[in-house]
Structures are given as structure tokens and as C-alpha cells.
Design an enzyme around this catalytic site. Structure first.
Site, mmCIF file in Angstrom:
data_model
loop_
_atom_site.group_PDB
_atom_site.id
_atom_site.type_symbol
_atom_site.label_atom_id
_atom_site.label_comp_id
_atom_site.label_asym_id
_atom_site.label_seq_id
_atom_site.Cartn_x
_atom_site.Cartn_y
_atom_site.Cartn_z
ATOM 1 C CB CYS A 113 -0.957 -0.002 1.187
ATOM 2 S SG CYS A 113 -1.996 -1.464 1.201
ATOM 3 C CG HIS A 255 -3.246 3.235 2.102
ATOM 4 N ND1 HIS A 255 -3.735 2.880 0.874
ATOM 5 C CD2 HIS A 255 -3.333 2.123 2.889
ATOM 6 C CE1 HIS A 255 -4.103 1.611 0.917
ATOM 7 N NE2 HIS A 255 -3.874 1.135 2.120
ATOM 8 C CG ASN A 285 -6.730 -1.045 0.937
ATOM 9 O OD1 ASN A 285 -5.964 -0.599 0.082
ATOM 10 N ND2 ASN A 285 -6.310 -1.531 2.093
#
Ligand code: UT7
Length: 328
Positions: A113, A255, A285
Site C-alpha cells: 500500500c 492511504h 482499499n
């Protein structure tokens, strides 16, 4: 010292929308549970014929258009991804060919990520030392291909998408002020895709049966707490390094893993949520792609304007985390 800046942004989200209500038909879950625990309402799913480089191509073309550049002018392509089209060649090699970036050298970066921030930092170094004059940094993920659709604790989280930026040397005060990246390899097994690497090759019937080729989250609520801590540390490191405070920052783009993680970070940092860009409700996500997709949306919606200080931050598998402070 050369200052490197972002001169164009772009993003692409696949057309297919998978809502929480759609997921209710697949696993034992509810829109209410998913929304209150994660902030997610829906996510995008790549078409069967779309791989990471296909999503990246459209995002890159949009970033190049914003930068007023043609693919053949690009000298360096770095693609952040944990879901490349193939492990060999790299996702970025496929992208280079699809874009017609005939004068570019291309490579992938794997930092889950946090991948976009890692890729940005590598590209910035090449441009600062003069090896290349410009770079396309793109993060592209087809996370839904790594998902075990029978595991309700993780399949509700992920989505597909791509975001890209073009980097060049810039004049004046604008550009990347600092990037900080960190890893903790000793605690990497909490976010793990165990199969498909040299540990489980050759891929076998057994490795498939044991679901080793799906992304796993072990002790996800522990990751949750670590994420809040690392996001906050990375933001504080960025402002301290530049001798400013978070009051000077116009927008924080974190994020998008879980809205409650983002709220926890804002609370820990003492910043109002109005300063924090959030789009997790629509996309879930998307691993490395969340930060550049959010950045592109913030730029195109006029939330980020010339002269503003923008703080990017991410945390993810590896473990990896980091931040980038940019004057727009
Ligand atoms: O991008 C990289 C960084 N990302 C992360 O680090 C992820 C961080 N973790 C999280 O976002 C959250 O921990 C989750 C969203 C994954 C889970 O939320 P939680 O509040 O930590 O829930 P939980 O795992 O503690 O589960 C609570 C309950 C459990 O039931 P019991 O044991 O209390 O009876 C689960 O079985 O909720 C149950 N549950 C669900 N119920 C309905 C778990 N998943 C679901 C679901 N629908 N999809």
C-alpha cells in the site's frame, strides 16, 4: 539542489461497481457492518480482460495529457504494484509497450500500500542526479484478483484502480520538499500473499486448495493500531523535517485502508477531518493506487491549488510506511 515536482496527474477506475449490497449476496455480511467498520460503500472491479497495465495505461495517458507530454518523451517509468500482469516481465514493461513509450526504461516497485510513495522516492532520486529528465510514476492494482470471495473479513475491503503522476524538474518554491520511507520486515507476515513466489513454487494443486494464492490479513485489528501509529509518525516526520507544523499543510492525503484508521490518525495528529482527503466510500482499499487516485481527484476538484502544501502518507504490507510533502 534540483527541485523535482509533479507536473501532471491522472487516474482510472474500472467501470464495474461492486456495492456492499452485492457483497451481501456473496458472503454473510451487511452494508451496515461494512460501512460502519470501514467507511466503504462500494468498490470497482476490473473487467476480465483488464490487467494492471491496462488500468495504468489510461491513468498514465491522463497524467501525460495534464503534463502536456507525449509517451515517447518519457524517460523513466516506475510502476508500484503487488498485482502485476505477470511476475516476469514486470507490469511496467507491459505498460511501456502499451503506452508506446519507446524511449523509456521501466521497472516495478513492490511496497504494497506504500508502493506509490516508494516509487516516487526512487524516481525523484534519478531525476535529481540527472540520470533521467522526467519520469512517469504510476500505481496500479487489480486487488480483486487476489481476493478469497468466501472470506468475509477481507473480501469486503479491496478494490481495483490506478493513479499516475508525471515528474520533472521545476522552478521556484514548488515541488517535492521531502520523502520519508520506512520498512519493518520482521513483522511482515500480518499482511501476506503466501503463494506464487519461490516459497511455494512450483504452484501445486495443494497450494491452490490451501488458498495460498489469496491475500491474507492476520490479526487485522492489530494492523489497524500499527497503521494509525505509523501514519501519524510519518506525517510528523515530514513536517518536522521541513521546520513547519501541520497547520501549514493544506491537505493530508492518506492511504485509504479504513475510514476509522484515517480518523484515528487525524485525532492522534490533532488535525480536523476537513483537512484530510477521503474517498474510501467509493473505491475501498486499492493498495498502492489509493494515494495517487486521491491526489488526482483532489487536484482536479481544485482542493489542491498552486502554492498549497500537500502531505501524502501510507502504510501497508512489508511492513512499509512513509510520507511525501509537496508544495503544489
Ligand atoms: O492497507 C493495509 C492496511 N490495512 C489494514 O491494516 C487493515 C486494518 N484492519 C481493519 O481495517 C479492520 O480490522 C477490519 C475492517 C479488517 C475488521 O474490523 P474490526 O473492527 O477489527 O472487526 P473484527 O475483526 O474485530 O471483527 C468483529 C466481528 C467478528 O465477529 P465476533 O468474533 O465478534 O463474533 C467478525 O467475525 O465482526 C465479524 N466480521 C464481520 N461481520 C460481518 C468480520 N468481517 C465481517 C463482515 N461482515 N464482513
Amino acid at each position: 539542489m534540483k527541485r523535482i515536482g509533479i507536473v501532471g496527474t491522472g487516474s482510472y477506475l474500472p467501470e464495474k461497481v461492486l456495492t456492499n449490497y452485492d457483497l451481501e449476496k456473496i458472503v454473510d455480511t451487511s452494508d451496515e457492518w461494512i460501512y460502519t467498520r470501514t467507511g466503504i460503500k462500494e468498490r470497482r472491479v476490473a473487467a476480465p480482460d483488464q490487467a494492471a497495465s491496462d488500468l495504468a495505461k489510461i491513468a498514465s495517458e491522463r497524467a501525460l495529457e495534464a503534463a502536456g507530454m507525449k509517451p515517447e518523451e518519457i524517460e523513466l517509468i516506475i510502476m508500484a504494484t503487488i498485482t502485476p500482469d505477470t511476475h516476469c516481465p514486470a507490469g511496467a514493461n507491459w505498460l511501456e509497450a502499451k503506452l508506446g513509450a519507446v524511449n523509456a526504461v521501466s521497472m516495478d516497485i513492490t511496497a504494497a500500500c506504500t508502493g506509490f510513495i516508494f516509487a516516487l522516492s526512487v524516481a525523484e532520486q534519478y531525476l535529481k542526479n540527472g540520470t533521467f529528465r522526467n519520469a512517469l510514476v504510476v500505481a496500479s492494482e487489480v486487488m480483486t484478483r487476489t481476493v478469497d470471495w468466501t472470506d468475509r473479513t477481507s473480501c469486503i475491503l479491496w478494490g481495483d484502480g490506478a493513479g499516475a503522476v508525471v515528474l520533472k524538474e521545476v522552478d521556484g518554491d514548488s515541488g517535492i520538499l521531502s520523502i520519508h520511507i520506512h520498512t519493518d520486515g520482521a513483522n511482515g507476515d500480518s499482511l501476506l500473499l503466501p503463494g506464487g513466489g519461490s516459497k511455494t513454487t512450483p504452484i501445486s494443486h495443494e497450494s491452490v486448495d490451501r488458498k495460498l494464492h489469496f491475500l491474507r490479513m492476520i490479526e487485522a485489528n492489530h494492523s489497524f493500531k500499527v497503521a494509525v501509529k505509523r501514519f501519524s509518525e510519518a506525517c510528523e516526520e515530514a513536517v518536522a523535517h521541513n521546520g513547519i507544523t501541520l497547520d501549514d499543510v493544506k491537505v493530508i492525503i492518506p492511504h485509504q485502508a479504513n475510514l476509522r484508521i484515517i480518523q484515528g490518525m487525524a485525532k492522534k495528529l490533532g488535525v480536523p477531518m476537513e483537512k484530510v482527503f477521503v474517498n474510501i466510500e467509493r473505491y475501498g482499499n486499492m493498495s498502492s493506487a489509493t494515494v495517487p487516485v486521491a491526489l488526482d481527484e483532489a487536484v482536479r476538484r481544485g482542493i489542491v491549488r498552486k502554492g498549497d502544501l500537500v502531505l501524502l502518507t501510507a502504510f501497508g504490507g512489508g511492513l512499509t510506511w512513509g510520507s511525501a510533502l509537496i508544495r503544489w
